[in-house]
Structure formats: C-alpha cells, structure tokens
Design a protein around this motif. Structure first.
Motif: not given
Length: 131
Positions: A1-12
């Motif tokens: 789940t932390k990696m998904l959060g980092i990926w979402l930050l990357m999207v932004v």
C-alpha cells in the motif's frame, strides 16, 4: 500500500512536469530542439503504466507466479511492432505513435497483474492465477 501511495504521488507530479516540460527542455538541450507536448505526455503515460506494472510485477515474479505476466508480455511483444507501424502510418502523431503503441501493448498486464496480485494475497488464486 505504501508503494501505491508513492505511485499516486508520481501521477500527481507528472502533471506539472508535462506543463513545464518545454521550459525544462529548452534549458536542457537548447531552444533549437523542439519536443512536442504530445510526445512528452505519451512518454509520461508510458512511464506511469510501466511503473504500475512494476508495482505488481516485482511481487509476482518474486514469488514465482509469473505465468499470467509471461503471457501478457508475449502478447505485448507480438502486437507492439505492428501497432507501431499502424499508428505511425494512419495517424498524424509522428514519433508519439511509437510510444502510444507501447502504452497500448502494456494494457493486458496493467489489467491482469493487479487481479493476480489480489487473488494471491487474498489466498484465492487458482489455476493460471497461481502459476
């Protein structure tokens, strides 16, 4: 789940990077070389899609259950070049057509690998999902 959060930050983070890319490219390679915003956007999308695949691919490959990913990769390899040729020939996208074809080629893995990950982590993987 932390990696998904980092990926979402990357999207932004990608959005302002695309918006300000012309300034960055002008500073980096000079004003003589022009890189279209379309090419930059397609490349950003490709990086996001490839990194999405890596989120799940690393886990799936690490536990040795990579049959679904293998078939997705074979599919991508088979359709990528014909799709590149088709998009380059029948669209006005220029070089962006090549990156667009690569994005499209990733679609099976983008859909299937998270499904496999969820099945495995929820102990519901059977058949091909567990191979």
């Amino acid at each position: 789940t932390k990696m998904l959060g980092i990926w979402l930050l990357m999207v932004v983070a990608v959005i302002p990077m695309i918006v300000f890319s012309n300034f960055a490219f002008a500073f980096w390679v000079g004003k003589e070389i022009k890189i279209s915003t379309g090419l930059t956007a397609w490349m950003a999308l490709y990086i996001l899609l490839a990194s999405w695949n890596q989120l799940f691919g690393n886990f799936i490959n690490g536990i040795g259950k990579f049959r679904v990913a293998f078939y997705g990769s074979i599919f991508a390899a088979i359709i990528n070049i014909p799709l590149c040729i088709f998009l380059a020939k029948y669209t006005n996208w220029g070089v962006s057509a090549i990156i667009a074809a690569s994005c499209i080629s990733l679609l099976p893995d983008i859909i299937l690998m998270p499904i496999q990950y969820l099945k495995i982590t929820n102990h519901k993987a059977t058949g091909i999902w567990n191979k």
